[in-house]
Each structure stands twice: as C-alpha cells, then as structure tokens.
Design a protein around this motif. Structure first.
Motif, PDB file in Angstrom:
ATOM      1  N   LYS A  66      -6.406  10.119  -7.758  1.00 18.12           N
ATOM      2  CA  LYS A  66      -7.054  10.218  -6.453  1.00 18.12           C
ATOM      3  C   LYS A  66      -6.017  10.563  -5.385  1.00 18.12           C
ATOM      4  N   CYS A  67      -6.377  11.495  -4.520  1.00 18.90           N
ATOM      5  CA  CYS A  67      -5.461  11.905  -3.447  1.00 18.90           C
ATOM      6  C   CYS A  67      -6.265  12.040  -2.160  1.00 18.90           C
ATOM      7  N   GLN A  69       0.820  -1.195   0.000  1.00 21.96           N
ATOM      8  CA  GLN A  69       0.000   0.000   0.000  1.00 21.96           C
ATOM      9  C   GLN A  69       0.857   1.249   0.000  1.00 21.96           C
ATOM     10  N   LYS A  76      -1.683  11.608   0.506  1.00 26.17           N
ATOM     11  CA  LYS A  76      -1.025  10.635  -0.367  1.00 26.17           C
ATOM     12  C   LYS A  76      -1.808  10.496  -1.669  1.00 26.17           C
ATOM     13  N   CYS A  87       2.463   1.906  -3.425  1.00 29.85           N
ATOM     14  CA  CYS A  87       1.544   2.344  -4.461  1.00 29.85           C
ATOM     15  C   CYS A  87       1.026   3.757  -4.233  1.00 29.85           C
ATOM     16  N   LYS A  88       1.576   4.430  -3.245  1.00 36.16           N
ATOM     17  CA  LYS A  88       1.161   5.803  -2.974  1.00 36.16           C
ATOM     18  C   LYS A  88       2.378   6.691  -2.785  1.00 36.16           C
ATOM     19  N   ASN A 141      -5.564   0.877  -8.945  1.00 40.25           N
ATOM     20  CA  ASN A 141      -5.817   2.311  -8.964  1.00 40.25           C
ATOM     21  C   ASN A 141      -7.315   2.555  -9.048  1.00 40.25           C
ATOM     22  N   GLU A 142      -7.767   3.599  -8.398  1.00 35.98           N
ATOM     23  CA  GLU A 142      -9.192   3.924  -8.402  1.00 35.98           C
ATOM     24  C   GLU A 142      -9.719   4.193  -9.808  1.00 35.98           C
ATOM     25  N   CYS A 163       0.144  -2.537  -8.527  1.00 39.35           N
ATOM     26  CA  CYS A 163      -0.664  -1.511  -7.865  1.00 39.35           C
ATOM     27  C   CYS A 163      -2.024  -1.379  -8.538  1.00 39.35           C
ATOM     28  N   GLU A 188      -2.463   8.329  -5.280  1.00 42.40           N
ATOM     29  CA  GLU A 188      -2.341   6.979  -5.827  1.00 42.40           C
ATOM     30  C   GLU A 188      -1.460   6.969  -7.073  1.00 42.40           C
TER      31      GLU A 188
END
Length: 393
Positions: A106-107, A34, A111, A37-38, A153-154, A151, A113
């Motif tokens: 997305k933040c 996690q 952090k 990936c950020k 992602n949204e 990773c 993504e």
C-alpha cells in the motif's frame, strides 16, 4: 504589580512552557513508529487489483520494496513464479501476505508501508525449502531496516486462500513426523513411486510363490525332525533343525502381508504416507513386529549356518577317533546365535532405522538410509560367508 502577582504569573508561564514541551515530546513519540513503518516513495495506481487471488483494499502501490521488479507487470510475473510454493502447503499459508506486502504494498501520500519483522520471520521455518534450494533474495531477508519491529501492515487484514497442494509423489499430511525434508504439510505417499501398480503386483506374486515354497519346505523339514526327535536331537544334525526353524518363522513374516488389509497396515502410516524411521510413538507396532520377525530370523539363520560349518569342520577332523569335538560347546552355539541378532535388532530399533516398503510388503532396515542396510545386513552376511567358507575349505 505586587510581588505576589509577579511570582504567580512567572509560575503559570513556566507551567505552560513545561506542558507544551511534554505535549511536543508526546506527539513526537507517538508519530515515530508510524514514520518508522513507512518509506518515502513514489506512488502509482494499481494495475492489478488482486494479489495471489485476493482483492487488495487500496488503490495505489509502489515498486520500491521489490528490487527484482521495475514495472507492475514484472512484479506480477514474479508473483506467479513464487506461486510455485503452493506445492508446499505449510509455506504457502504464511508467505502469501509477505509477497503481497513486498511486491504490491500500500502506498499513499508519497509513503509506502513496510512489512513488519514478524511477518517476515514466520516464513523462515515453513519455507526452509527456499533457503535450501536457492536462498532468499536480499530484499526478502529479514533485516531490521527492510522489516521494522512492531509494524502493522494493510496486507495483514487480507484473507488469503491457504489451501496449498502437494505435488505427486507427495501427499498432504498434518503429521510433522511424516513431512518430507523441508516441505511442511507434505509426506511421501505410501506406495513406492518408482514402481507402477503392475510392478507392485508382479513382485507380490513372486513373494507369495517363493514364500509359500519356503514355508512348506521348512515345515516338512521341521516335522521330520520332530517325528524322530530322540534320534535327531544330536549335533551337528540338529543344527539343520534350528536353521529351518529360523527361515520358517521368517517366511511367516514375509507372508503376513497377504492377510486382508495387512500390507497397508504394515508399510503405511495412518495418514497414508510411507513408514520411515520406525518405531514412532503415534503408529501401530505392526511394522516393528514384522521387522523383528524377518530380521531376527534371517540373522539367526545365517549365524546357525556358521555353527553348522564349524561343527562339520570339527567332526571331520575327529573322524576315526573317539574324541567328541562338540562336547560342551553346544551351549555356546545357542548363546552366539540368539544373542548377536538380538543385539543388532535392539540397536536398529534404538536408532529408529526401520522403514516400510510397498514393493516388498514388509518393514526392514535401510530402505531410506542405505548405509544402515550395508552395516546391519550386508556386512554380517558377508562376514558369515567368509567364516563359513573358511570352515568348509
């Protein structure tokens, strides 16, 4: 406390310590992907709630990934520029999520993504036109630090409109063999875009007129020979029969396009794109058949012309004598004039250099690669003219 109790307490304490260590390691391993990936970044509210026409399922973003944008307005304008790839459907269907994941990621909680390596890599082949024309910017190159492995992602959950379009003169096609260079999903339209409809019609009328004249003239010449074949079947006169026979058959190949629906069948693929690089396994043989008729007849006819000039040359030298200069040589005439065009035709088909052309209405060699036209048409005809001219002088 007894010795047994002390040993039990020590063993229990050691077990608890070991269990705590394992839990700590397990928690670390679980959170590591996690964190990988950020990226730490300042988050700001989204000023645009859509990306490439699709709604974004989050409220905050960051400009840390798009290095060519300092404001959200600039990022939005850059996305508009990238939307020109809509004209490359194969690329457009995979690059939208990558662009949105970079320009409007997305933040939350400080952090942002990071898009995954797979999301980046799947755009390389369909979007090869980007690499060819201007190259990928550094922040869109698939480096591991920018696009980590594994990773999620949204943006991957967003459904984008992947229905791209092809800019004229390209047309949409799902046949990979019809794709134009690096533009996946698009092929060149069947009708030659360099000529208008009226110019096409004018050329077709010209071909019809002169093709009809050629086929009638050669037909009557052949009929004249056949009517008196016993007397006409003598060299060098009979060579004229073979020359006319070649151009008669060639004229049939030129005029075949005027049958109902024949021209489209000859020069167009089933998906409406131009026939290039024939023969192919998934198309009809109409293009190849017309090519063989026209090209083989042309080459045989011009080589017969050389045989005719040679026969005249030898006959004139033997005037006033009883010497028969062509005796025993006529079989070599046939060997040369039929075998050389056959070899050339087979080589062209093996190289898959037969192309269709809507202006001429036939398939021939070198419409796309002109050096093949020079090598297989202009060079042989030029050599024939030189040799024939030598015998006539």
């Amino acid at each position: 406390m007894s010795t047994g109790c002390q040993s039990f307490v020590k063993a229990a304490a050691a077990s608890l310590l070991l269990l705590g260590t394992l839990l700590e390691l397990s928690g670390t391993n679980h959170t590591f992907p996690q964190d990988r990936c950020k990226k730490v970044s300042d988050c700001e509210p989204l000023r645009y709630n859509t990306c490439m026409g699709s709604a974004l399922p989050y409220t905050h973003t960051s400009l840390a990934l798009a290095e060519d944008s300092s404001t959200q307005e600039e990022a939005h304008n850059n996305l508009v520029l990238w939307s020109g790839l809509r004209n490359a459907p194969g690329c457009w269907s995979v690059i939208q999520q990558l662009l949105c994941a970079v320009y409007m990621p997305k933040c939350e909680n400080g952090k942002v993504e990071l898009p995954g390596q797979v999301m980046c890599q799947i755009t390389r082949r369909p979007c090869a036109i980007v690499e060819r024309d201007r190259g990928w910017p550094d922040f869109l190159k698939c480096s591991i630090d920018r696009f980590p492995e594994g990773c999620l992602n949204e943006v991957q959950n967003i459904k984008f409109n992947s229905s791209g379009r092809c800019e004229s003169p390209l047309v949409r096609t799902e046949n990979p063999k019809s794709w134009y260079e690096d533009v996946e999903g698009c092929g060149i339209q069947c009708q030659n875009p360099l000529f208008t409809d009226s110019e096409h019609d004018a050329m077709h009328v010209y071909i019809a007129i002169f093709g009809s004249i050629a086929i009638l003239c050669t037909f009557f010449t052949l009929a004249t020979f056949v009517a008196d074949w016993k007397n006409s079947n003598r060299y060098p006169a009979v060579i004229l029969f073979y020359v006319n026979a070649c151009f008669f058959i060639g004229s049939i190949g030129w005029l075949a396009q005027f049958m109902d629906g024949a021209r489209k069948e000859i020069v167009c693929k089933a998906d409406g794109t131009m026939r290039l690089g024939e023969p192919t396994s998934n198309e009809t043989l109409s293009c190849v058949i017309i090519f063989v008729i026209v090209y083989y007849s042309l080459m045989s006819g011009v080589i017969w012309f050389v045989m005719l000039t040679y026969a005249w040359h030898m006959s004139f030298k033997a005037l006033g004598t009883t010497y028969q200069p062509l005796s025993g040589k006529t079989s070599y005439f046939h060997l040369v004039t039929w075998s050389i065009p056959f070899i050339l035709t087979v080589v062209i088909l093996a190289l898959a250099q037969v192309d269709g052309d809507s202006v001429s209405g036939i398939c021939f060699v070198g419409y796309k690669n002109y050096h093949f036209r020079a090598g297989f048409v202009l060079a042989p005809i030029g050599l024939v003219l030189l040799v024939g001219g030598y015998f006539l002088i």
